[in-house]
Design an enzyme around this catalytic site. Structure first.
Site, PDB file in Angstrom:
ATOM      1  N   GLY A 215       0.829  -1.204   0.000  1.00  0.00           N
ATOM      2  CA  GLY A 215       0.000   0.000   0.000  1.00  0.00           C
ATOM      3  C   GLY A 215       0.862   1.251   0.000  1.00  0.00           C
ATOM      4  O   GLY A 215       1.948   1.288  -0.573  1.00  0.00           O
ATOM      5  N   SER A 216       0.369   2.229   0.720  1.00  0.00           N
ATOM      6  CA  SER A 216       0.991   3.547   0.624  1.00  0.00           C
ATOM      7  C   SER A 216       2.389   3.605   1.211  1.00  0.00           C
ATOM      8  O   SER A 216       3.144   4.535   0.916  1.00  0.00           O
ATOM      9  CB  SER A 216       0.122   4.587   1.327  1.00  0.00           C
ATOM     10  OG  SER A 216      -1.134   4.616   0.690  1.00  0.00           O
ATOM     11  N   THR A 217       2.768   2.625   2.058  1.00  0.00           N
ATOM     12  CA  THR A 217       4.136   2.669   2.567  1.00  0.00           C
ATOM     13  C   THR A 217       5.128   2.562   1.421  1.00  0.00           C
ATOM     14  O   THR A 217       6.266   3.006   1.529  1.00  0.00           O
ATOM     15  CB  THR A 217       4.398   1.531   3.569  1.00  0.00           C
ATOM     16  OG1 THR A 217       4.085   0.291   2.949  1.00  0.00           O
ATOM     17  CG2 THR A 217       3.563   1.698   4.822  1.00  0.00           C
ATOM     18  N   PHE A 218       4.677   1.957   0.313  1.00  0.00           N
ATOM     19  CA  PHE A 218       5.564   1.802  -0.832  1.00  0.00           C
ATOM     20  C   PHE A 218       5.886   3.157  -1.476  1.00  0.00           C
ATOM     21  O   PHE A 218       6.835   3.281  -2.254  1.00  0.00           O
ATOM     22  CB  PHE A 218       4.914   0.866  -1.863  1.00  0.00           C
ATOM     23  CG  PHE A 218       5.836   0.447  -2.968  1.00  0.00           C
ATOM     24  CD1 PHE A 218       6.802  -0.528  -2.770  1.00  0.00           C
ATOM     25  CD2 PHE A 218       5.753   1.049  -4.219  1.00  0.00           C
ATOM     26  CE1 PHE A 218       7.658  -0.900  -3.788  1.00  0.00           C
ATOM     27  CE2 PHE A 218       6.610   0.688  -5.249  1.00  0.00           C
ATOM     28  CZ  PHE A 218       7.570  -0.289  -5.025  1.00  0.00           C
ATOM     29  N   LYS A 219       5.069   4.165  -1.144  1.00  0.00           N
ATOM     30  CA  LYS A 219       5.288   5.484  -1.757  1.00  0.00           C
ATOM     31  C   LYS A 219       6.679   6.017  -1.421  1.00  0.00           C
ATOM     32  O   LYS A 219       7.235   6.842  -2.154  1.00  0.00           O
ATOM     33  CB  LYS A 219       4.208   6.464  -1.290  1.00  0.00           C
ATOM     34  CG  LYS A 219       2.849   6.169  -1.936  1.00  0.00           C
ATOM     35  CD  LYS A 219       1.734   6.954  -1.307  1.00  0.00           C
ATOM     36  CE  LYS A 219       0.401   6.552  -1.931  1.00  0.00           C
ATOM     37  NZ  LYS A 219      -0.749   7.082  -1.176  1.00  0.00           N
TER      38      LYS A 219
END
Lengths: 491, 459
Positions: A215-219
Site C-alpha cells: 500500500g501507501s508505505t511503498f510510496k
C-alpha cells in the site's frame, strides 16, 4: 590323517579370515554409507541424546530441554514459546526444525566441527560436543512491546537497527508454542494437525515469510525513485499531476483518500499520502527506473537469509503503464514482507544504505567461547544519501503533521509513513494496515530503530488513516522501547 | 612334532602341566568380565552395578571349581581352553546384562548365569567321571540313538518362532538339537576311526573316484541324511548346515579323499537350492541376504539384517563403548542370534576381532590336541568338536554380518540360550580331556623314567 587334519585347520583359518575381512568391510569401508542411511534410527537417537544448545535473547535463554526418557531423549521446551516462536521456530523429534533452530542446527545439536577443541581428533573418535549457544540480536523488551501491541491480532512487527542491520524485534501474530511439537507421539501429531488447520495459521511466519501489498508505505520507494531519477528536483514544487488521475491507457480513475492532492508537491503527497501524485511519478520514472530502484531496496530478491530465508518481495518486471501506476502506490502485484518494509524505513534512516539484516549476533560453545560473530555488512545502497536526507524530512513531516501523528514521540525525531492496502477481488478483503517508521533520539548521532508494522484485521475504513490508527501506535511503543534502551546504553 | 609314519609324538618328551598359567589366565578372564560389567553400569547410570561383586564372585567361583577339577583330574590339559571358555561366557553375560537394561521385563542374564553354572557343573562331571576319552568309543551306537531321539523329540512340541526345535517342560525350554551335535560328533569319530581304511581303500573305482562299499558307507550316510532331514522338517537350518559341514570335514580328515568334499559340496548345493526355493522361511532369508535394504525401499523400515549392519557400522573402529550403543534397535533376538551386533557396535572392529581370535584360539587348541593324539578316535573327536565351534562361529557371524544367508544359530558361550551354553561347556570338557591325554606322559614313557617327574602345579 595328520595332513588332512592340517588342511581342515587351514579351512578354519580361511573361514576366520573371511569373517575378519567381512567385518572390516561392514565396520570400516561401508560404515559411512550405513551410518547415513535415512532408515538408520541412530542418527535421530544420537541427535537427541543430549540437550540442545540454547537460543539466547538479551543474555537469557528462551529455550530449554527436558529429559523425556524416550528413545529420542531430550525434548525442546520454550518457556515463552509464542513470544519467540517467529524467530526460534521449532525443533521437533517428529517434524524437524525451522527458522533459527534450523539455520543454526549444527551448532545447537553439537555437530558443528568448530565446537570441538580438536576437530581432527574429533573426526577420528566421532565424538560429540555439547550443543553450542546461539545469541540473537533481539531485544526482549522491544519484542514484548511488539507482541503486546499486536495483541493476538493477525499481523507482524519487524524492528531493525538501521546502521547495523541487527533485527531487534521479530513478531508474528497470532503465534503458537513450538514446545507442543517437541517429542513424538499422538499429542505431537495432534498439535501439528491443529496448528496446520487453524484458520489463523499460527505457524505462518508473517514477519519473514508472508508478503502483503505494501500500500501507501511503498510510496517511500517511489519517492526515492523519483528523486534519484531526477523526476523531482524540488520536493516542495508542484508535480503537475491532476486529481482525479486517469490511469494511462484506461478510463479508470485513481481516487485519493486525501484532499488537496491535485498538482501537489512530493512533500505534500508523502505527508498526506496522495495516490495520484505518486502514481504519476511512478509512470514518469518509468518501468526501468522503478525496477532499478525497487531492486536496490531488495525487491525481487530470493536470496536473503537472516539466517532463515526470507520470502521474495515482488515488483513485476513487465507491466503496462496503468499497472505501473498502481504498483507505484503499492498495489497491483506489488507485495512485500514486513522485513522488506522495515528495510525500506531503515534505508531512509541510514542515509540510503541498507545494512544486511541479521538475527544471529554470534554463536558460542556451551562454555561461552565465541565461534562465529555476524557483524555489520553493507547490503545495498538503496538511494543516494541526499535523497535519503530529503525523505527523512518528508517522513518526519508525516508524523509531525500528517497521517502518522499517532507515532510521534516527544523528545525524538520520528519519521513515518502509513499505508492501507486493499486486496482481494474488488478490494473486498480485509484491508491491511501498514506503518513504517524510524526514530532518532534528539541527542543521538543516528536513528536507533526502523520498524515496520502490518495488521491484517484492522477495523479500518479504507483510508490511509487506518495505518496510522492501528499500526502506528504499535510502531510507536516499539520505537519508544528502542530509544529507552539506547538512552540506557549511553548512560 | 609328529612323525608322519607312526602318527605319534616321539617318546620321552615330557609336557609341562602349566596349571599355574591356567589359573592366572582365569583370574584375568574373570577380571575382564567384571570390568566389562562395571563399565556397563558406569555408562548407563554412572555407578558400578550393585551386584558387580556378586557377579564377579559367582564367575570367579565357577572358574575356580572348574580349575580345581582340571588340576586334579586332567593335570596335563591345555591351559588355554578353560580361560577362553570362562572369558567368552563372562563377556556373554556382560552383553546379555547390558541388553537386559533395554528390556526392563526380561532378566536373561540371571537365567544365563544359572545355565552357565549348570554348564560348568556338567563340565566338572565330565572331567571327573570320564577318565579316558576312548571309553566313549564304545558308546558310538548309544550316542547316535540318543542324538536321533533328541532331535526327533521336539516334533511333538509346539513350534517357537517358526522352528520346531524346542522342548518345553514347565518353565524351562531346552533345545535338544544342541546337545545332539556332541553325540553325533562322538558317533562320527568312532565310526570313521573304525572304518576309515575301508572307506578310503576298498570299494569300486569309477572314473577318478574311489567309491567305498555300501556296507561301510551306508550306515553313516543314512544317519547323516536322517539327522539333516529331521532338522529340515523342524526348520532348524543352522544346525543342519552345521551337521553337514561336520560330516564332510570329519570324513575328509578320516579318509583324505578330496572327492568326498566335492560330493559333499554338490549335495549341499542341491539341498540348499531345494530348501531355499521350497521353504518360504528360508527363501525370505536368502532374499534378505541378497538385498538387506529392500524393505527400506519398500517403505517398511529396516529389517533385522539391515539393523544389524547398521549396528556394526555404528561401532566402527573402536566401538561406542559398552552400554552406549543402540543395537537394541534390532529388536527380537538381540540377545541370542544377533548378540554379535552388540559386540560389534560397542566394542568396535578391534573388540570384534579380539572375540574372533578367542574363538580361533579355542578351535586351534582343539585341533592341536587332536593332532598330538595317537588314537584315531580321539583325534577325530577333537577335530570334530573344534570344527563344531569353528563352523558355528562362521555361520552365525557370517549371517549377522551379511556374508552368508542368516541361519538361526547360537554364538558359542556368547549368546543367550541355556542348551547352547551347557553344550559348549561339555565340548570344552571333552577337549580338556582329550588334550590331557595328548599331553600327558604315556605309561611306557613313565616306565622308562627318562625325565624327572614334573612337580605338581609347576608351570
Amino acid at each position: 590323517m595328520i595332513r588332512y587334519a592340517r588342511r581342515a585347520a587351514a579351512l578354519c583359518l580361511v573361514l576366520l579370515v573371511a569373517l575378519l575381512v567381512n567385518s572390516a568391510r561392514v565396520m570400516v569401508f561401508e560404515a559411512e554409507s550405513l551410518d547415513d542411511n535415512p532408515a538408520n534410527r541412530r542418527i535421530a537417537i544420537n541427535r537427541y541424546a543430549q540437550p540442545r544448545g540454547e537460543i539466547v535473547v538479551d543474555g537469557k535463554p528462551v529455550t530449554g530441554s527436558r529429559d523425556s526418557g524416550q528413545q529420542l531423549r531430550w525434548e525442546r521446551t520454550y518457556p515463552q514459546g509464542p513470544l519467540y516462536a517467529p524467530l526460534t521456530g521449532y525443533s521437533s523429534q517428529t517434524y524437524g526444525t525451522t527458522l533459527v533452530e534450523h539455520a543454526e542446527d549444527a551448532i545447537l545439536a553439537g555437530t558443528d566441527p568448530m565446537l570441538a577443541p580438536l576437530p581432527l581428533w574429533n573426526d577420528l573418535t566421532r565424538g560429540r560436543q555439547p550443543g553450542g549457544d546461539v545469541v540473537t540480536t533481539i531485544r526482549s523488551s522491544m519484542q514484548e512491546a511488539a507482541f503486546r501491541g499486536l495483541d493476538g491480532k493477525r499481523g507482524a512487527v519487524v524492528a531493525v537497527e538501521p546502521y547495523s542491520g541487527r533485527i531487534l524485534a521479530l513478531v508474528s501474530s497470532p503465534s503458537y508454542d513450538p514446545g507442543v511439537l517437541s517429542g513424538t507421539g499422538r499429542s505431537v501429531t495432534d498439535a501439528w494437525k491443529r496448528l496446520n488447520t487453524s484458520p489463523n495459521q499460527p505457524m505462518l511466519n508473517r514477519a519473514l515469510r508472508q508478503t502483503y501489498p505494501p500500500g501507501s508505505t511503498f510510496k517511500i520507494v517511489t519517492a526515492a525513485a523519483a528523486l534519484d531519477a531526477g523526476a523531482v528536483r524540488d520536493v516542495d514544487a508542484p508535480t503537475d499531476t491532476p486529481d482525479p488521475f486517469v490511469l494511462p491507457g484506461t478510463r479508470q480513475v485513481l481516487p485519493n483518500e486525501a484532499t488537496g492532492c491535485a498538482d501537489a508537491s512530493l512533500a505534500y503527497a508523502i505527508q498526506w499520502s496522495c495516490n495520484t501524485v505518486m502514481a504519476g511519478l511512478g509512470v514518469e520514472v518509468g518501468l526501468d527506473g522503478m525496477l532499478d530502484t525497487v531492486e536496490r531496496f531488495g525487491f525481487n530478491d530470493t536470496g536473503l537469509r537472516v539466517p532463515s530465508w526470507v520470502a521474495k518481495s515482488n515488483f513485476d518486471r513487465e507491466m503496462s503503464a496503468d499497472q505501473l501506476a498502481l504498483s507505484s502506490i503499492g498495489q497491483f502485484d506489488t507485495t512485500a514482507t514486513p522485513l522488506q518494509m522495515a528495510m525500506v524505513a531503515s534505508a531512509v534512516a541510514n542515509n540510503g544504505e541498507i545494512a544486511h539484516p541479521y538475527l544471529v549476533d554470534r554463536t558460542t560453545t556451551s562454555g561461552g567461547t565465541t565461534i562465529d560473530r555476524t557483524g555489520r555488512r553493507s547490503h545495498r545502497q538503496a538511494m543516494s544519501p541526499s535523497t535519503a536526507m530529503q525523505l527523512q524530512r518528508l517522513m518526519v513531516k508525516a508524523v509531525e503533521d500528517g497521517t502518522g501523528t499517532n507515532a510521534a514521540i516527544p523528545g525524538a525525531r520520528v519519521g513515518g509513513k502509513t499505508g492501507t492496502a486493499q486486496h482481494g477481488f474488488g478490494n473486498t478483503g480485509t484491508p491491511y494496515a501498514w506503518f513504517i517508521a524510524w526514530a532518532q533520539a534528539e541527542d543521538a548521532a543516528q536513528p536507533a530503530v526502523a520498524v515496520a508494522v502490518v495488521v491484517e484485521d484492522a477495523e479500518a475504513s479504507r483510508t490511509d488513516i487506518s495505518g496510522g490508527g492501528s499500526a502506528a501506535p504499535i510502531a510507536k511503543s516499539v520505537m519508544e522501547e528502542a530509544l529507552r534502551l539506547e538512552a540506557e546504553a549511553r548512560g | 612334532m609328529t612323525a608322519p609314519r607312526t602318527d605319534a609324538p616321539p617318546p620321552g618328551v615330557r609336557m609341562p602341566k602349566r596349571r599355574g598359567v591356567e589359573l592366572s589366565l582365569l583370574v584375568c578372564a574373570v577380571l575382564i568380565s567384571v570390568y566389562g560389567y562395571a563399565e556397563v553400569g558406569l555408562a548407563r547410570s554412572g555407578a558400578v552395578p550393585p551386584d558387580a561383586a556378586r557377579y564377579g564372585a559367582g564367575l570367579g567361583l565357577l572358574a575356580l571349581v572348574a580349575h580345581l577339577a582340571v588340576r586334579f583330574r586332567a593335570p596335563y590339559a591345555d591351559p588355554l581352553l578353560l580361560p577362553i571358555a570362562v572369558l567368552l561366557n563372562g563377556l556373554g553375560l556382560v552383553l546379555i546384562y547390558r541388553l537386559d537394561l533395554e528390556t526392563p521385563n526380561d532378566h536373561a542374564a540371571a537365567t544365563q548365569l544359572v545355565w552357565s553354572t549348570l554348564g560348568v557343573a556338567l563340565f566338572i562331571v565330565v572331567v571327573l567321571l570320564l577318565r579316558d576319552h576312548r571309553a566313549l568309543q564304545g558308546y558310538a551306537y548309544v550316542s547316535v540313538a540318543a542324538a536321533l531321539a533328541l532331535m526327533i523329540l521336539p516334533i511333538f512340541f509346539p513350534a517357537v518362532n517358526g522352528a520346531k526345535i524346542w522342548i518345553r517342560v514347565g518353565g524351562l525350554s531346552f533345545q535338544p538339537g544342541e546337545f545332539a551335535k556332541i553325540l553325533l560328533a562322538v558317533f562320527f569319530a568312532a565310526y570313521l576311526a573304525a572304518n576309515r581304511n575301508a572307506l578310503a581303500y576298498t570299494g569300486r573305482r569309477i572314473w577318478k573316484f574311489q567309491f567305498p562299499t555300501g556296507r561301510v558307507l551306508g550306515p553313516i550316510v543314512a544317519i547323516w541324511l536322517l539327522s539333516v532331514g529331521v532338522l529340515v522338517l523342524e526348520r532348524d537350518l543352522g544346525t543342519s548346515l552345521l551337521f553337514f559341514g561336520l560330516f564332510v570335514i570329519m570324513l575328509y580328515v578320516a579318509t583324505g579323499r578330496t572327492g568326498w568334499i566335492a560330493v559333499g559340496l554338490v549335495l549341499a548345493s542341491a539341498g540348499a537350492f531345494l530348501v531355499g526355493s521350497l521353504e518360504p522361511h528360508v527363501h525370505s532369508r536368502v532374499q534378505d541376504w541378497l538385498d538387506p535394504f529392500a524393505s527400506i525401499r519398500a517403505g517398511d523400515g529396516p529389517g533385522q539384517l539391515a539393523q544389524s549392519l547398521f549396528s556394526f557400522a555404528a561401532g566402527g573402529m573402536l566401538g561406542s563403548g559398552l552400554g552406549l550403543g543402540h543395537s537394541v534397535l534390532i529388536g527380537f533376538a538381540t540377545k541370542s542370534d544377533f548378540i554379535l551386533a552388540t559386540a560389534g557396535e560397542e566394542l568396535g572392529l578391534v573388540g570384534l576381532t579380539a572375540l574372533f581370535l578367542l574363538y580361533a584360539l579355542l578351535v586351534a587348541r582343539g585341533y592341536r590336541a587332536g593332532l598330538s593324539l595317537r588314537d584315531p578316535f580321539g583325534r577325530l573327536l577333537a577335530i570334530g568338536l573344534a570344527s563344531i565351534v569353528a563352523l558355528q562361529v562362521f555361520v552365525i557371524a557370517g549371517g549377522v554380518m551379511g556374508l552368508i544367508p542368516l541361519t538361526g544359530m547360537a554364538m558359542p558361550f556368547l549368546a543367550q540360550g541355556g542348551s547352547s551354553v551347557v553344550t559348549n561347556w561339555v565340548i570344552v570338557a571333552l577337549l580338556i580331556r582329550v588334550s590331557d591325554s595328548a599331553r600327558a606322559p604315556q605309561p611306557d614313557d613313565a616306565d622308562t623314567g627318562t625325565l624327572a617327574p614334573v612337580k605338581e602345579g609347576a608351570s
